[in-house]
Design a protein around this motif. Structure first.
Motif, PDB file in Angstrom:
ATOM      1  N   ASP A 157       0.869  -1.175   0.000  1.00  9.80           N
ATOM      2  CA  ASP A 157       0.000   0.000   0.000  1.00  9.80           C
ATOM      3  C   ASP A 157       0.910   1.232   0.000  1.00  9.80           C
ATOM      4  O   ASP A 157       1.694   1.443   0.927  1.00  9.80           O
ATOM      5  CB  ASP A 157      -0.877  -0.027   1.257  1.00  9.80           C
ATOM      6  N   ASN A 159       0.362   4.169   0.628  1.00 11.00           N
ATOM      7  CA  ASN A 159       0.067   5.138   1.681  1.00 11.00           C
ATOM      8  C   ASN A 159       0.556   4.703   3.049  1.00 11.00           C
ATOM      9  O   ASN A 159       0.744   5.540   3.925  1.00 11.00           O
ATOM     10  CB  ASN A 159      -1.446   5.388   1.749  1.00 11.00           C
ATOM     11  N   THR A 160       0.776   3.401   3.248  1.00  9.65           N
ATOM     12  CA  THR A 160       1.070   2.916   4.601  1.00  9.65           C
ATOM     13  C   THR A 160       2.386   2.157   4.731  1.00  9.65           C
ATOM     14  O   THR A 160       2.778   1.830   5.847  1.00  9.65           O
ATOM     15  CB  THR A 160      -0.060   1.997   5.097  1.00  9.65           C
ATOM     16  N   LYS A 192      -3.117   1.702  -4.419  1.00  9.81           N
ATOM     17  CA  LYS A 192      -3.764   2.879  -3.832  1.00  9.81           C
ATOM     18  C   LYS A 192      -3.031   4.177  -4.138  1.00  9.81           C
ATOM     19  O   LYS A 192      -3.091   5.130  -3.360  1.00  9.81           O
ATOM     20  CB  LYS A 192      -3.942   2.694  -2.314  1.00  9.81           C
ATOM     21  N   ASP A 194      -3.961   6.166  -6.199  1.00  6.73           N
ATOM     22  CA  ASP A 194      -5.004   7.152  -6.435  1.00  6.73           C
ATOM     23  C   ASP A 194      -5.312   7.960  -5.176  1.00  6.73           C
ATOM     24  O   ASP A 194      -6.020   8.968  -5.245  1.00  6.73           O
ATOM     25  CB  ASP A 194      -6.285   6.472  -6.940  1.00  6.73           C
ATOM     26  N   GLN A 195      -4.754   7.535  -4.024  1.00  5.94           N
ATOM     27  CA  GLN A 195      -4.948   8.275  -2.780  1.00  5.94           C
ATOM     28  C   GLN A 195      -3.774   9.216  -2.469  1.00  5.94           C
ATOM     29  O   GLN A 195      -3.714   9.823  -1.406  1.00  5.94           O
ATOM     30  CB  GLN A 195      -5.145   7.294  -1.622  1.00  5.94           C
ATOM     31  N   LEU A 196      -2.830   9.338  -3.411  1.00  7.77           N
ATOM     32  CA  LEU A 196      -1.655  10.181  -3.191  1.00  7.77           C
ATOM     33  C   LEU A 196      -1.893  11.646  -3.565  1.00  7.77           C
ATOM     34  O   LEU A 196      -1.012  12.480  -3.395  1.00  7.77           O
ATOM     35  CB  LEU A 196      -0.461   9.649  -3.997  1.00  7.77           C
ATOM     36  N   GLY A 197      -3.074  11.941  -4.122  1.00  5.63           N
ATOM     37  CA  GLY A 197      -3.388  13.321  -4.455  1.00  5.63           C
ATOM     38  C   GLY A 197      -3.202  13.675  -5.912  1.00  5.63           C
ATOM     39  O   GLY A 197      -3.413  14.827  -6.309  1.00  5.63           O
ATOM     40  N   GLU A 200      -7.019  12.647 -11.328  1.00  2.64           N
ATOM     41  CA  GLU A 200      -7.342  11.476 -12.140  1.00  2.64           C
ATOM     42  C   GLU A 200      -6.979  11.670 -13.600  1.00  2.64           C
ATOM     43  O   GLU A 200      -6.592  10.713 -14.283  1.00  2.64           O
ATOM     44  CB  GLU A 200      -8.828  11.152 -11.999  1.00  2.64           C
ATOM     45  N   TYR A 203      -3.553  10.188 -14.443  1.00  2.68           N
ATOM     46  CA  TYR A 203      -3.205   8.815 -14.063  1.00  2.68           C
ATOM     47  C   TYR A 203      -2.313   8.140 -15.108  1.00  2.68           C
ATOM     48  O   TYR A 203      -1.505   7.285 -14.785  1.00  2.68           O
ATOM     49  CB  TYR A 203      -4.469   7.978 -13.870  1.00  2.68           C
ATOM     50  N   ILE A 234      -4.306   0.686 -10.040  1.00  2.53           N
ATOM     51  CA  ILE A 234      -5.535   1.257  -9.462  1.00  2.53           C
ATOM     52  C   ILE A 234      -6.509   0.109  -9.241  1.00  2.53           C
ATOM     53  O   ILE A 234      -6.844  -0.607 -10.183  1.00  2.53           O
ATOM     54  CB  ILE A 234      -6.200   2.278 -10.408  1.00  2.53           C
ATOM     55  N   THR A 236      -9.527   0.674  -7.473  1.00  3.04           N
ATOM     56  CA  THR A 236     -10.842   1.245  -7.197  1.00  3.04           C
ATOM     57  C   THR A 236     -11.772   1.023  -8.387  1.00  3.04           C
ATOM     58  O   THR A 236     -11.421   1.363  -9.526  1.00  3.04           O
ATOM     59  CB  THR A 236     -10.735   2.751  -6.912  1.00  3.04           C
TER      60      THR A 236
END
Length: 269
Positions: A157, A159-160, A192, A194-197, A200, A203, A234, A236
């Motif tokens: 991930d 983000n984490t 994820k 797409d959660q980095l800011g 779209e 992409y 991605i 999502t």
């Protein structure tokens, strides 16, 4: 696109258009595995709880569908406390994607390195509950040729992963070294993003995004893997069909896996 992007440090440059997408899909659906692989190419997806392993498998299957229909064959467990690390796979034609529900869900009584090694060698049957599996009886579990793993994708991930304990990262480094020693092709898949800011509409330029480049560099330092083996995806879903950009990024990863697995077998002939 502004100062948030850089061509100099981009690790990949996929071409985004409908013709290229269909060409990649046709290649993947029509490809025949090397004779040494048997009927299937087996790809193990491996990572921590919540990294998006099952979601990534579903994205693979959706991208391979000729009509781009969203597929949810790999169950996504919402209650992380109830996760059981069970070895399973989902397939599309000659490709089989192997999944276990979070490496950190495995109980300490098992030797992670030995269990991982037995999975790579095709010694553990699909459906096996790894909580109950005892790797100390390795000699009782013979190799099943059709279950031997040919490629490994370490899933993180984006983000984490910075919060993963360095001791766990050291384990990942040891595991990817084991994969390399067995001459199995391996990559990293970052989920994820797409959660980095990133907007779209950009992409298709994800590999030019400086923040992702920095994260790939850090992952390279943590795992000992080359940044060129790192990809973004991605997972999502929107609607009942996979979008063209999402599909293109996915097929680009799969083509890299297939071509390099094929190359590996040609090199050892």
């Amino acid at each position: 696109m502004g100062s948030s992007y850089s061509n100099d440090n981009a690790v990949h440059s996929p071409v985004f258009n409908r013709r290229k997408l269909e060409s990649l899909r046709d290649y993947l659906l029509g490809y025949q595995p090397p004779r040494e692989c048997g009927k299937y190419i087996n790809i193990l997806l491996f990572g921590m709880e919540g990294a998006g392993i099952s979601a990534t498998i579903n994205t693979f299957l959706s991208a391979l569908d000729p009509k781009g229909r969203i597929t949810n064959l790999a169950p996504i467990e919402r209650n992380r406390k109830s996760l059981t690390p069970t070895l399973n796979y989902c397939g599309s034609n000659y490709l089989r994607f192997w999944d276990l529900a979070g490496w950190n869900a495995l109980e300490n009584k098992n030797d992670p390195m030995q269990v991982f090694n037995m999975i790579l060698e095709g010694r553990i049957l699909p459906g096996t509950d790894l909580h109950e599996f005892n790797p100390s009886f390795e000699d009782k579990h013979s190799i099943i040729p059709e279950n031997i793993i040919h490629g490994v994708a370490f899933v993180f991930d984006m983000n984490t992963f910075d919060n993963i304990d360095l001791y766990i990262m050291k384990q990942f480094q040891e595991l990817q070294t084991l994969v390399a020693q067995k001459y199995i092709y391996r990559i990293v898949i970052g989920t994820k993003f797409d959660q980095l800011g990133i907007p779209e509409r950009y992409y298709s330029y994800i590999y030019n995004y400086k923040l992702l480049q920095e994260k790939f560099q850090k992952l390279s330092e943590y795992t000992g893997m080359d940044r060129r083996t790192m990809f973004a995806i991605i997972n999502t879903s929107r609607g009942d069909k996979i979008g063209q950009t999402r599909c293109m990024l996915t097929l680009y990863i799969l083509e890299n896996l297939v071509r390099n697995i094929n190359r590996y077998f040609k090199m050892i002939e």
